[in-house]
Design a protein around this motif. Structure first.
Motif, PDB file in Angstrom:
ATOM      1  N   ASN A   1       0.824  -1.202   0.000  1.00  0.00           N
ATOM      2  CA  ASN A   1       0.000   0.000   0.000  1.00  0.00           C
ATOM      3  C   ASN A   1       0.866   1.264   0.000  1.00  0.00           C
ATOM      4  O   ASN A   1       0.516   2.266  -0.629  1.00  0.00           O
ATOM      5  CB  ASN A   1      -0.931   0.005   1.218  1.00  0.00           C
ATOM      6  N   ILE A   2       1.971   1.225   0.696  1.00  0.00           N
ATOM      7  CA  ILE A   2       2.876   2.376   0.692  1.00  0.00           C
ATOM      8  C   ILE A   2       3.433   2.593  -0.707  1.00  0.00           C
ATOM      9  O   ILE A   2       3.487   3.719  -1.216  1.00  0.00           O
ATOM     10  CB  ILE A   2       4.006   2.176   1.723  1.00  0.00           C
ATOM     11  N   VAL A   3       3.822   1.495  -1.369  1.00  0.00           N
ATOM     12  CA  VAL A   3       4.343   1.589  -2.735  1.00  0.00           C
ATOM     13  C   VAL A   3       3.282   2.150  -3.680  1.00  0.00           C
ATOM     14  O   VAL A   3       3.579   2.971  -4.542  1.00  0.00           O
ATOM     15  CB  VAL A   3       4.819   0.201  -3.221  1.00  0.00           C
ATOM     16  N   ARG A   4       2.035   1.722  -3.485  1.00  0.00           N
ATOM     17  CA  ARG A   4       0.955   2.126  -4.389  1.00  0.00           C
ATOM     18  C   ARG A   4       0.166   3.332  -3.860  1.00  0.00           C
ATOM     19  O   ARG A   4      -0.909   3.649  -4.373  1.00  0.00           O
ATOM     20  CB  ARG A   4       0.015   0.945  -4.637  1.00  0.00           C
ATOM     21  N   ASN A   5       0.717   3.988  -2.853  1.00  0.00           N
ATOM     22  CA  ASN A   5       0.080   5.176  -2.282  1.00  0.00           C
ATOM     23  C   ASN A   5      -1.366   4.906  -1.896  1.00  0.00           C
ATOM     24  O   ASN A   5      -2.235   5.750  -2.065  1.00  0.00           O
ATOM     25  CB  ASN A   5       0.155   6.369  -3.248  1.00  0.00           C
ATOM     26  N   PHE A   6      -1.612   3.691  -1.372  1.00  0.00           N
ATOM     27  CA  PHE A   6      -2.941   3.284  -0.915  1.00  0.00           C
ATOM     28  C   PHE A   6      -4.004   3.429  -2.011  1.00  0.00           C
ATOM     29  O   PHE A   6      -5.174   3.667  -1.740  1.00  0.00           O
ATOM     30  CB  PHE A   6      -3.344   4.063   0.334  1.00  0.00           C
ATOM     31  N   GLY A   7      -3.571   3.297  -3.261  1.00  0.00           N
ATOM     32  CA  GLY A   7      -4.508   3.352  -4.380  1.00  0.00           C
ATOM     33  C   GLY A   7      -4.947   4.752  -4.758  1.00  0.00           C
ATOM     34  O   GLY A   7      -5.968   4.915  -5.453  1.00  0.00           O
ATOM     35  N   SER A   8      -4.192   5.761  -4.356  1.00  0.00           N
ATOM     36  CA  SER A   8      -4.528   7.152  -4.687  1.00  0.00           C
ATOM     37  C   SER A   8      -3.474   7.709  -5.655  1.00  0.00           C
ATOM     38  O   SER A   8      -2.379   8.089  -5.217  1.00  0.00           O
ATOM     39  CB  SER A   8      -4.587   8.011  -3.417  1.00  0.00           C
ATOM     40  N   PRO A   9      -3.787   7.753  -6.943  1.00  0.00           N
ATOM     41  CA  PRO A   9      -2.782   8.150  -7.934  1.00  0.00           C
ATOM     42  C   PRO A   9      -2.342   9.605  -7.804  1.00  0.00           C
ATOM     43  O   PRO A   9      -3.121  10.485  -7.421  1.00  0.00           O
ATOM     44  CB  PRO A   9      -3.495   7.931  -9.272  1.00  0.00           C
ATOM     45  N   ASN A  10      -1.097   9.840  -8.167  1.00  0.00           N
ATOM     46  CA  ASN A  10      -0.561  11.180  -8.330  1.00  0.00           C
ATOM     47  C   ASN A  10      -0.668  11.578  -9.797  1.00  0.00           C
ATOM     48  O   ASN A  10      -1.041  10.757 -10.648  1.00  0.00           O
ATOM     49  CB  ASN A  10       0.892  11.207  -7.843  1.00  0.00           C
ATOM     50  N   PRO A  11      -0.347  12.821 -10.146  1.00  0.00           N
ATOM     51  CA  PRO A  11      -0.499  13.258 -11.540  1.00  0.00           C
ATOM     52  C   PRO A  11       0.208  12.369 -12.551  1.00  0.00           C
ATOM     53  O   PRO A  11      -0.314  12.117 -13.646  1.00  0.00           O
ATOM     54  CB  PRO A  11       0.093  14.672 -11.530  1.00  0.00           C
ATOM     55  N   GLU A  12       1.399  11.884 -12.190  1.00  0.00           N
ATOM     56  CA  GLU A  12       2.132  11.048 -13.140  1.00  0.00           C
ATOM     57  C   GLU A  12       1.402   9.743 -13.433  1.00  0.00           C
ATOM     58  O   GLU A  12       1.567   9.158 -14.517  1.00  0.00           O
ATOM     59  CB  GLU A  12       3.545  10.767 -12.635  1.00  0.00           C
ATOM     60  N   GLY A  13       0.557   9.286 -12.500  1.00  0.00           N
ATOM     61  CA  GLY A  13      -0.245   8.094 -12.758  1.00  0.00           C
ATOM     62  C   GLY A  13      -1.284   8.343 -13.834  1.00  0.00           C
ATOM     63  O   GLY A  13      -1.481   7.525 -14.738  1.00  0.00           O
ATOM     64  N   TYR A  14      -1.962   9.480 -13.732  1.00  0.00           N
ATOM     65  CA  TYR A  14      -2.965   9.822 -14.741  1.00  0.00           C
ATOM     66  C   TYR A  14      -2.311  10.133 -16.087  1.00  0.00           C
ATOM     67  O   TYR A  14      -2.872   9.810 -17.145  1.00  0.00           O
ATOM     68  CB  TYR A  14      -3.809  10.998 -14.258  1.00  0.00           C
TER      69      TYR A  14
END
Length: 266
Positions: free
Chosen positions: A70-83
């Motif tokens: 979850n820490i690696v995946r930011n608990f499923g909350s994307p940052n701008p680079e994800g979008y």
């Protein structure tokens, strides 16, 4: 079940994640990383795969199984680079005429100061803007939580389906109750009036259908997979018969219809 019961089901730590559906539905999945601008966001997993022999693009927002993931995946909350990574994959799909399949499980987009500094709002808006006219078929499945614009960025597709105990909302019940009641502890009460369950959203015409969970989704994962597989097969066959102009017109009319649902003057 009550709406709050559905929220708890959607958040269950043992619930199958988007990566489980990717493994079940597709073959030869190859992950692509990075947004070619800032970095890679592992809350968004994207890549190429084959669905019944046809090349497709798969994009998922996912949380982790345990605290480390979850820490690696930011608990499923994307940052701008994800979008931006997701958008890069969408545009590549358009170039090579690959259908796009989205799988969504997120409480919402990352809200840290750093995300805002890197253009979170613009990244989400760009996904919405480009999705409106993307010249390939697109379908989304909300498998757990579908929170706010963070989920909508990947749910502006030709068809949207929800798992039976998934939820899809403008923000979390906790956030809603903080605004409406000035008390986040009234989230259970707030969830009952938010119209966030799959039944509510099907009645409103926001989604095309519900994927049953057969009481226990873990015990009956094969049945859930078979239903999703059937939906995907029908979607591929139906959209494959459409000209691009007809596909885009149907997408346009789908979203235009939402205004009639949400705005009903006396």
């Amino acid at each position: 079940m009550s709406a709050w019961d559905r929220v708890l089901k959607a958040r269950d730590k043992d619930r199958p994640l988007p990566l489980d559906y990717i493994a079940a539905l597709f073959t030869d999945f190859t992950e692509f990383k990075g947004d070619r601008l800032y970095g890679d966001d592992q809350a968004v997993v994207s890549g190429l795969a084959f669905y019944k022999g046809r090349a497709v693009t798969v994009i998922a927002i996912t949380r982790g199984r345990d605290i480390e993931e979850n820490i690696v995946r930011n608990f499923g909350s994307p940052n701008p680079e994800g979008y931006r990574k997701a958008l890069r994959m969408m545009k590549a799909s358009e170039k090579f005429r690959r259908p796009v399949i989205m799988l969504i499980d997120t409480k919402g987009a990352g809200c840290a100061v750093e995300a805002e500094e890197r253009g979170q709002g613009e990244a989400i808006a760009r996904c919405l803007y480009e999705s409106a006219t993307l010249k390939v078929p697109m379908i989304s499945f909300i498998t757990g939580e579908g929170g706010s614009g963070g989920a909508l960025a990947l749910a502006s597709t030709d068809e949207v389906y929800m798992l039976e105990n998934a939820v899809y909302s403008i923000l979390s019940p906790e956030g809603f109750s903080s605004i409406l009641y000035k008390d986040s502890k009234r989230a259970k009460e707030a969830s009952e009036i938010m119209k966030i369950t799959s039944d509510d959203l099907l009645d409103l015409g926001i989604i095309e259908g519900i994927v049953k969970e057969y009481d226990d989704i873990n015990e009956n994962f094969l049945k859930v997979y078979e239903d999703m597989n059937r939906i995907l097969t029908d979607f591929m066959e139906n959209t494959g018969k459409l000209e691009i102009e007809e596909l885009l017109e149907r997408r346009y009319q789908r979203f235009r219809a939402f205004g009639k649902v949400m705005w009903q003057p006396e």
